[in-house]
Design a protein around this motif. Sequence first.
Motif, PDB file in Angstrom:
ATOM      1  N   LEU A 131     -52.365  -7.802 -49.645  1.00  0.00           N
ATOM      2  CA  LEU A 131     -53.153  -6.994 -49.413  1.00  0.00           C
ATOM      3  C   LEU A 131     -54.072  -7.023 -47.469  1.00  0.00           C
ATOM      4  O   LEU A 131     -53.367  -5.891 -46.783  1.00  0.00           O
ATOM      5  CB  LEU A 131     -55.012  -6.659 -49.948  1.00  0.00           C
ATOM      6  CG  LEU A 131     -55.120  -5.626 -49.890  1.00  0.00           C
ATOM      7  CD1 LEU A 131     -54.911  -4.652 -49.698  1.00  0.00           C
ATOM      8  CD2 LEU A 131     -56.949  -5.879 -50.432  1.00  0.00           C
ATOM      9  N   GLU A 132     -53.755  -8.341 -47.089  1.00  0.00           N
ATOM     10  CA  GLU A 132     -53.786  -8.559 -46.115  1.00  0.00           C
ATOM     11  C   GLU A 132     -53.362  -8.383 -45.252  1.00  0.00           C
ATOM     12  O   GLU A 132     -53.399  -6.899 -43.915  1.00  0.00           O
ATOM     13  CB  GLU A 132     -54.618 -10.178 -45.851  1.00  0.00           C
ATOM     14  CG  GLU A 132     -55.686 -10.582 -46.079  1.00  0.00           C
ATOM     15  CD  GLU A 132     -56.279 -10.517 -47.558  1.00  0.00           C
ATOM     16  OE1 GLU A 132     -55.508 -10.705 -48.419  1.00  0.00           O
ATOM     17  OE2 GLU A 132     -56.922 -10.318 -47.906  1.00  0.00           O
ATOM     18  N   ARG A 134     -50.588  -6.106 -45.916  1.00  0.00           N
ATOM     19  CA  ARG A 134     -50.542  -4.402 -46.046  1.00  0.00           C
ATOM     20  C   ARG A 134     -51.311  -3.624 -45.065  1.00  0.00           C
ATOM     21  O   ARG A 134     -50.562  -2.646 -44.150  1.00  0.00           O
ATOM     22  CB  ARG A 134     -50.545  -4.342 -47.187  1.00  0.00           C
ATOM     23  CG  ARG A 134     -50.247  -2.753 -47.353  1.00  0.00           C
ATOM     24  CD  ARG A 134     -50.044  -2.109 -48.933  1.00  0.00           C
ATOM     25  NE  ARG A 134     -48.746  -2.409 -49.783  1.00  0.00           N
ATOM     26  CZ  ARG A 134     -48.220  -1.121 -49.024  1.00  0.00           C
ATOM     27  NH1 ARG A 134     -48.032  -0.495 -48.581  1.00  0.00           N
ATOM     28  NH2 ARG A 134     -46.369  -1.694 -49.058  1.00  0.00           N
ATOM     29  N   GLU A 135     -53.096  -4.023 -45.361  1.00  0.00           N
ATOM     30  CA  GLU A 135     -53.561  -3.727 -44.243  1.00  0.00           C
ATOM     31  C   GLU A 135     -53.456  -3.582 -42.659  1.00  0.00           C
ATOM     32  O   GLU A 135     -53.390  -3.269 -41.556  1.00  0.00           O
ATOM     33  CB  GLU A 135     -54.995  -4.247 -44.210  1.00  0.00           C
ATOM     34  CG  GLU A 135     -55.414  -2.774 -45.996  1.00  0.00           C
ATOM     35  CD  GLU A 135     -56.952  -3.842 -46.753  1.00  0.00           C
ATOM     36  OE1 GLU A 135     -57.347  -5.079 -45.869  1.00  0.00           O
ATOM     37  OE2 GLU A 135     -56.798  -3.022 -47.211  1.00  0.00           O
ATOM     38  N   ALA A 136     -52.754  -4.737 -42.504  1.00  0.00           N
ATOM     39  CA  ALA A 136     -52.695  -5.152 -41.084  1.00  0.00           C
ATOM     40  C   ALA A 136     -51.121  -5.093 -40.476  1.00  0.00           C
ATOM     41  O   ALA A 136     -50.409  -5.556 -39.772  1.00  0.00           O
ATOM     42  CB  ALA A 136     -51.913  -6.914 -40.758  1.00  0.00           C
ATOM     43  N   ASN A 137     -50.060  -4.028 -41.752  1.00  0.00           N
ATOM     44  CA  ASN A 137     -49.413  -3.151 -41.443  1.00  0.00           C
ATOM     45  C   ASN A 137     -47.423  -4.304 -41.046  1.00  0.00           C
ATOM     46  O   ASN A 137     -46.811  -4.017 -40.433  1.00  0.00           O
ATOM     47  CB  ASN A 137     -49.197  -1.965 -39.788  1.00  0.00           C
ATOM     48  CG  ASN A 137     -49.249  -0.601 -40.145  1.00  0.00           C
ATOM     49  OD1 ASN A 137     -48.254  -0.449 -41.127  1.00  0.00           O
ATOM     50  ND2 ASN A 137     -49.749   0.100 -39.364  1.00  0.00           N
ATOM     51  N   THR A 139     -45.835  -5.359 -44.099  1.00  0.00           N
ATOM     52  CA  THR A 139     -45.593  -5.242 -45.483  1.00  0.00           C
ATOM     53  C   THR A 139     -43.738  -5.919 -45.203  1.00  0.00           C
ATOM     54  O   THR A 139     -43.477  -6.359 -45.814  1.00  0.00           O
ATOM     55  CB  THR A 139     -45.729  -4.039 -45.854  1.00  0.00           C
ATOM     56  OG1 THR A 139     -46.910  -3.766 -46.576  1.00  0.00           O
ATOM     57  CG2 THR A 139     -45.065  -4.342 -47.171  1.00  0.00           C
ATOM     58  N   TRP A 170     -51.463  -7.740 -54.278  1.00  0.00           N
ATOM     59  CA  TRP A 170     -52.506  -7.393 -54.509  1.00  0.00           C
ATOM     60  C   TRP A 170     -52.877  -5.639 -55.711  1.00  0.00           C
ATOM     61  O   TRP A 170     -53.317  -5.640 -56.283  1.00  0.00           O
ATOM     62  CB  TRP A 170     -53.125  -6.224 -53.129  1.00  0.00           C
ATOM     63  CG  TRP A 170     -52.178  -5.931 -52.382  1.00  0.00           C
ATOM     64  CD1 TRP A 170     -50.940  -5.813 -51.659  1.00  0.00           C
ATOM     65  CD2 TRP A 170     -51.521  -4.016 -53.350  1.00  0.00           C
ATOM     66  NE1 TRP A 170     -50.118  -4.499 -51.574  1.00  0.00           N
ATOM     67  CE2 TRP A 170     -50.541  -3.622 -52.485  1.00  0.00           C
ATOM     68  CE3 TRP A 170     -52.364  -3.345 -54.091  1.00  0.00           C
ATOM     69  CZ2 TRP A 170     -49.833  -2.388 -52.302  1.00  0.00           C
ATOM     70  CZ3 TRP A 170     -51.545  -1.271 -53.659  1.00  0.00           C
ATOM     71  CH2 TRP A 170     -50.374  -1.541 -53.588  1.00  0.00           C
ATOM     72  N   GLN A 182     -44.611   4.285 -52.249  1.00  0.00           N
ATOM     73  CA  GLN A 182     -45.710   3.003 -52.012  1.00  0.00           C
ATOM     74  C   GLN A 182     -43.611   1.473 -51.970  1.00  0.00           C
ATOM     75  O   GLN A 182     -43.829   1.462 -51.846  1.00  0.00           O
ATOM     76  CB  GLN A 182     -47.023   2.032 -51.611  1.00  0.00           C
ATOM     77  CG  GLN A 182     -47.448   3.195 -51.433  1.00  0.00           C
ATOM     78  CD  GLN A 182     -48.706   2.503 -51.141  1.00  0.00           C
ATOM     79  OE1 GLN A 182     -49.594   2.152 -52.702  1.00  0.00           O
ATOM     80  NE2 GLN A 182     -50.196   2.458 -50.405  1.00  0.00           N
TER      81      GLN A 182
END
Length: 252
Positions: A131-132, A134-137, A139, A170, A182
Amino acid sequence: MRKKVIAGNWKMNKLAADAKQFVADAAGKLPKSENVEAIVCAPFLYLPELVKQTEGTDLKIAAQNMHYEENGAFTGEISPSMLKDSGVTHVVIGHSERRQYFAETDETVNKKVHAAFAHELTPIVCVGETLEQREANETNSHVEKQVRAAIAGLAEDQVAETIIAYEPIWAIGTGKTATSEQANEVCTHIRQVVAKNVSEKAAEQLVIQYGGSVKPANVDELLAQSDIDGALVGGASLEVDSFLQLVEAGTK
Ligand SMILES: O=C(CO)COP(=O)(O)O
Protein backbone atom coordinates in the motif's frame (compact mmCIF):
# COMPACT_ATOMS: atom_id res chain seq x y z
CA MET A 1 -5.80 -15.73 -28.40
CA ARG A 2 -4.47 -16.24 -24.89
CA LYS A 3 -6.23 -18.79 -22.68
CA LYS A 4 -7.65 -17.73 -19.35
CA VAL A 5 -5.90 -19.43 -16.44
CA ILE A 6 -7.77 -19.72 -13.15
CA ALA A 7 -5.59 -20.97 -10.31
CA GLY A 8 -6.80 -21.61 -6.78
CA ASN A 9 -4.04 -21.07 -4.23
CA TRP A 10 -5.12 -22.94 -1.13
CA LYS A 11 -2.12 -21.63 0.85
CA MET A 12 -1.77 -23.50 4.19
CA ASN A 13 -5.35 -24.76 4.33
CA LYS A 14 -7.24 -28.08 4.22
CA LEU A 15 -6.54 -31.51 5.69
CA ALA A 16 -6.05 -34.47 3.35
CA ALA A 17 -9.65 -35.70 3.34
CA ASP A 18 -10.99 -32.24 2.48
CA ALA A 19 -8.37 -31.75 -0.24
CA LYS A 20 -9.27 -35.09 -1.85
CA GLN A 21 -12.99 -34.38 -1.62
CA PHE A 22 -12.53 -30.98 -3.24
CA VAL A 23 -10.62 -32.42 -6.18
CA ALA A 24 -13.05 -35.33 -6.58
CA ASP A 25 -15.95 -32.87 -6.70
CA ALA A 26 -14.30 -30.19 -8.85
CA ALA A 27 -12.48 -32.29 -11.46
CA GLY A 28 -15.64 -33.87 -12.86
CA LYS A 29 -17.57 -30.59 -13.01
CA LEU A 30 -15.13 -28.37 -14.88
CA PRO A 31 -16.63 -26.63 -17.90
CA LYS A 32 -15.63 -28.25 -21.17
CA SER A 33 -13.88 -25.34 -22.79
CA GLU A 34 -10.68 -24.75 -24.72
CA ASN A 35 -10.60 -21.16 -23.44
CA VAL A 36 -9.78 -21.84 -19.82
CA GLU A 37 -7.26 -23.79 -17.78
CA ALA A 38 -8.04 -24.68 -14.16
CA ILE A 39 -5.30 -25.25 -11.59
CA VAL A 40 -5.28 -26.06 -7.87
CA CYS A 41 -2.13 -25.06 -5.95
CA ALA A 42 -2.08 -27.45 -3.01
CA PRO A 43 0.21 -28.10 -0.02
CA PHE A 44 3.19 -30.36 -0.83
CA LEU A 45 1.91 -33.33 1.21
CA TYR A 46 -1.14 -33.83 -0.99
CA LEU A 47 0.42 -33.37 -4.41
CA PRO A 48 1.02 -37.01 -5.54
CA GLU A 49 -2.44 -38.09 -4.41
CA LEU A 50 -4.19 -35.16 -6.05
CA VAL A 51 -2.24 -35.65 -9.28
CA LYS A 52 -3.38 -39.29 -9.31
CA GLN A 53 -6.98 -38.23 -8.71
CA THR A 54 -6.92 -35.78 -11.63
CA GLU A 55 -5.54 -38.19 -14.23
CA GLY A 56 -7.76 -38.04 -17.30
CA THR A 57 -9.40 -34.78 -16.18
CA ASP A 58 -8.68 -31.18 -17.15
CA LEU A 59 -7.80 -30.09 -13.62
CA LYS A 60 -4.10 -29.40 -13.13
CA ILE A 61 -2.24 -29.56 -9.84
CA ALA A 62 0.46 -27.09 -8.82
CA ALA A 63 2.86 -26.63 -5.92
CA GLN A 64 3.00 -23.37 -3.98
CA ASN A 65 6.81 -23.16 -3.74
CA MET A 66 10.02 -25.13 -4.26
CA HIS A 67 13.77 -24.84 -3.74
CA TYR A 68 15.98 -24.01 -6.72
CA GLU A 69 18.68 -26.59 -5.89
CA GLU A 70 18.50 -30.07 -7.38
CA ASN A 71 19.16 -31.93 -4.10
CA GLY A 72 21.39 -31.77 -1.03
CA ALA A 73 21.52 -30.56 2.55
CA PHE A 74 18.48 -28.28 2.58
CA THR A 75 16.42 -29.67 5.45
CA GLY A 76 12.72 -29.20 4.99
CA GLU A 77 12.87 -28.19 1.33
CA ILE A 78 11.37 -29.73 -1.82
CA SER A 79 13.37 -29.79 -5.07
CA PRO A 80 12.19 -29.10 -8.62
CA SER A 81 12.85 -32.72 -9.63
CA MET A 82 10.74 -33.98 -6.71
CA LEU A 83 7.90 -31.79 -7.95
CA LYS A 84 8.30 -32.98 -11.53
CA ASP A 85 8.35 -36.56 -10.27
CA SER A 86 5.10 -35.96 -8.38
CA GLY A 87 3.35 -35.08 -11.64
CA VAL A 88 2.52 -31.42 -10.97
CA THR A 89 2.56 -29.13 -13.97
CA HIS A 90 2.93 -25.68 -12.38
CA VAL A 91 4.64 -24.08 -9.40
CA VAL A 92 3.91 -20.76 -7.72
CA ILE A 93 7.08 -18.75 -7.23
CA GLY A 94 7.70 -15.62 -5.19
CA HIS A 95 4.28 -15.23 -3.61
CA SER A 96 4.27 -12.07 -1.50
CA GLU A 97 3.72 -14.18 1.60
CA ARG A 98 6.94 -16.04 0.84
CA ARG A 99 8.75 -12.79 0.15
CA GLN A 100 7.44 -11.32 3.41
CA TYR A 101 7.71 -14.27 5.82
CA PHE A 102 10.34 -16.54 4.26
CA ALA A 103 12.94 -14.13 2.96
CA GLU A 104 12.24 -14.84 -0.71
CA THR A 105 14.05 -12.25 -2.86
CA ASP A 106 14.08 -11.25 -6.53
CA GLU A 107 17.30 -13.26 -6.79
CA THR A 108 15.86 -16.50 -5.37
CA VAL A 109 12.74 -15.99 -7.49
CA ASN A 110 14.91 -15.83 -10.62
CA LYS A 111 16.81 -18.98 -9.62
CA LYS A 112 13.55 -20.80 -9.00
CA VAL A 113 12.10 -19.70 -12.34
CA HIS A 114 15.15 -21.09 -14.14
CA ALA A 115 14.93 -24.32 -12.10
CA ALA A 116 11.24 -24.66 -12.99
CA PHE A 117 11.97 -24.48 -16.71
CA ALA A 118 14.88 -26.88 -16.35
CA HIS A 119 12.32 -29.41 -15.06
CA GLU A 120 9.51 -28.56 -17.45
CA LEU A 121 7.36 -26.97 -14.78
CA THR A 122 5.44 -23.79 -15.62
CA PRO A 123 6.23 -21.03 -13.12
CA ILE A 124 3.45 -18.79 -11.84
CA VAL A 125 5.51 -15.80 -10.72
CA CYS A 126 3.90 -13.40 -8.25
CA VAL A 127 4.63 -9.67 -8.21
CA GLY A 128 2.90 -6.74 -6.54
CA GLU A 129 3.27 -3.60 -4.51
CA THR A 130 2.52 -2.68 -0.89
CA LEU A 131 0.00 0.00 0.00
CA GLU A 132 2.86 2.38 0.86
CA GLN A 133 4.40 1.85 -2.57
CA ARG A 134 1.06 2.47 -4.28
CA GLU A 135 0.50 5.65 -2.30
CA ALA A 136 4.03 6.82 -3.15
CA ASN A 137 3.31 6.25 -6.86
CA GLU A 138 5.89 3.50 -7.04
CA THR A 139 3.63 0.69 -8.25
CA ASN A 140 4.83 0.49 -11.84
CA SER A 141 8.52 0.89 -11.05
CA HIS A 142 8.38 -1.71 -8.28
CA VAL A 143 6.46 -4.27 -10.34
CA GLU A 144 8.77 -3.63 -13.32
CA LYS A 145 11.81 -4.33 -11.16
CA GLN A 146 10.27 -7.58 -9.88
CA VAL A 147 9.29 -8.74 -13.37
CA ARG A 148 12.65 -7.93 -14.94
CA ALA A 149 14.48 -9.71 -12.13
CA ALA A 150 12.22 -12.77 -12.33
CA ILE A 151 12.68 -13.32 -16.08
CA ALA A 152 16.35 -12.34 -16.31
CA GLY A 153 18.31 -14.79 -18.44
CA LEU A 154 15.29 -16.70 -19.77
CA ALA A 155 14.96 -17.55 -23.45
CA GLU A 156 12.20 -15.77 -25.36
CA ASP A 157 10.00 -18.89 -25.54
CA GLN A 158 10.39 -19.44 -21.79
CA VAL A 159 9.22 -15.89 -21.08
CA ALA A 160 6.25 -16.51 -23.38
CA GLU A 161 5.35 -19.61 -21.33
CA THR A 162 5.73 -17.94 -17.94
CA ILE A 163 2.59 -16.99 -16.05
CA ILE A 164 2.85 -13.74 -14.14
CA ALA A 165 0.38 -13.08 -11.33
CA TYR A 166 -0.02 -9.43 -10.41
CA GLU A 167 -1.13 -9.43 -6.78
CA PRO A 168 -1.18 -6.05 -5.03
CA ILE A 169 -0.29 -6.94 -1.45
CA TRP A 170 -2.90 -4.58 0.00
CA ALA A 171 -5.64 -6.50 -1.83
CA ILE A 172 -4.68 -10.00 -0.61
CA GLY A 173 -7.10 -11.46 1.90
CA THR A 174 -8.37 -7.99 2.79
CA GLY A 175 -11.58 -7.93 0.78
CA LYS A 176 -10.13 -4.85 -1.00
CA THR A 177 -9.90 -5.61 -4.69
CA ALA A 178 -8.02 -3.30 -6.98
CA THR A 179 -10.59 -1.82 -9.34
CA SER A 180 -10.50 -3.64 -12.64
CA GLU A 181 -9.00 -0.51 -14.23
CA GLN A 182 -6.25 -0.30 -11.59
CA ALA A 183 -5.49 -3.99 -12.02
CA ASN A 184 -5.46 -3.75 -15.79
CA GLU A 185 -3.20 -0.70 -15.80
CA VAL A 186 -0.46 -2.65 -14.01
CA CYS A 187 -0.99 -5.78 -16.13
CA THR A 188 -0.65 -3.62 -19.26
CA HIS A 189 2.54 -2.17 -17.84
CA ILE A 190 3.90 -5.69 -17.22
CA ARG A 191 3.18 -6.63 -20.84
CA GLN A 192 4.95 -3.48 -22.05
CA VAL A 193 7.96 -4.27 -19.86
CA VAL A 194 8.18 -7.72 -21.46
CA ALA A 195 7.70 -6.26 -24.96
CA LYS A 196 10.53 -3.78 -24.38
CA ASN A 197 12.95 -6.14 -22.64
CA VAL A 198 12.25 -9.43 -24.40
CA SER A 199 10.03 -9.21 -27.48
CA GLU A 200 6.57 -8.25 -28.72
CA LYS A 201 5.92 -11.92 -29.41
CA ALA A 202 6.69 -13.03 -25.86
CA ALA A 203 4.60 -10.16 -24.48
CA GLU A 204 1.67 -11.13 -26.68
CA GLN A 205 1.75 -14.77 -25.52
CA LEU A 206 2.45 -14.15 -21.82
CA VAL A 207 -0.45 -15.00 -19.49
CA ILE A 208 -0.93 -12.33 -16.80
CA GLN A 209 -3.24 -13.11 -13.90
CA TYR A 210 -4.66 -10.75 -11.32
CA GLY A 211 -4.87 -11.83 -7.69
CA GLY A 212 -6.25 -10.20 -4.55
CA SER A 213 -9.76 -10.79 -3.21
CA VAL A 214 -11.02 -12.23 -6.50
CA LYS A 215 -14.46 -13.81 -6.07
CA PRO A 216 -17.41 -14.81 -8.24
CA ALA A 217 -18.92 -11.32 -7.82
CA ASN A 218 -15.96 -9.44 -9.31
CA VAL A 219 -14.26 -11.96 -11.58
CA ASP A 220 -16.21 -11.15 -14.78
CA GLU A 221 -15.24 -7.51 -14.69
CA LEU A 222 -11.59 -8.33 -14.02
CA LEU A 223 -11.39 -10.92 -16.80
CA ALA A 224 -13.05 -8.53 -19.25
CA GLN A 225 -9.97 -6.26 -19.10
CA SER A 226 -7.59 -6.21 -22.05
CA ASP A 227 -4.49 -7.48 -20.25
CA ILE A 228 -5.92 -9.71 -17.50
CA ASP A 229 -5.79 -13.34 -18.59
CA GLY A 230 -6.88 -15.09 -15.45
CA ALA A 231 -6.86 -15.05 -11.68
CA LEU A 232 -4.80 -16.40 -8.80
CA VAL A 233 -7.33 -16.86 -6.06
CA GLY A 234 -6.92 -17.54 -2.34
CA GLY A 235 -10.01 -17.46 -0.14
CA ALA A 236 -12.61 -17.96 -2.87
CA SER A 237 -10.82 -21.07 -4.15
CA LEU A 238 -11.38 -23.04 -0.96
CA GLU A 239 -14.99 -23.93 -1.75
CA VAL A 240 -15.76 -26.07 -4.78
CA ASP A 241 -18.77 -24.03 -5.86
CA SER A 242 -17.01 -20.70 -5.93
CA PHE A 243 -13.90 -22.21 -7.56
CA LEU A 244 -16.10 -23.66 -10.31
CA GLN A 245 -17.86 -20.32 -10.78
CA LEU A 246 -14.48 -18.65 -11.24
CA VAL A 247 -13.41 -21.24 -13.81
CA GLU A 248 -16.75 -20.85 -15.59
CA ALA A 249 -16.10 -17.10 -15.81
CA GLY A 250 -12.90 -17.91 -17.66
CA THR A 251 -14.79 -19.65 -20.48
CA LYS A 252 -16.51 -16.45 -21.62
O1 LIG B 1 -2.75 -14.33 -2.46
C1 LIG B 1 -3.70 -14.62 -3.17
C2 LIG B 1 -3.60 -15.73 -4.13
O2 LIG B 1 -2.29 -16.16 -4.27
C3 LIG B 1 -4.98 -13.90 -3.07
O3 LIG B 1 -5.62 -14.29 -1.91
P1 LIG B 1 -7.16 -13.86 -1.67
O4 LIG B 1 -7.90 -14.27 -2.93
O5 LIG B 1 -7.58 -14.61 -0.46
O6 LIG B 1 -7.14 -12.36 -1.51
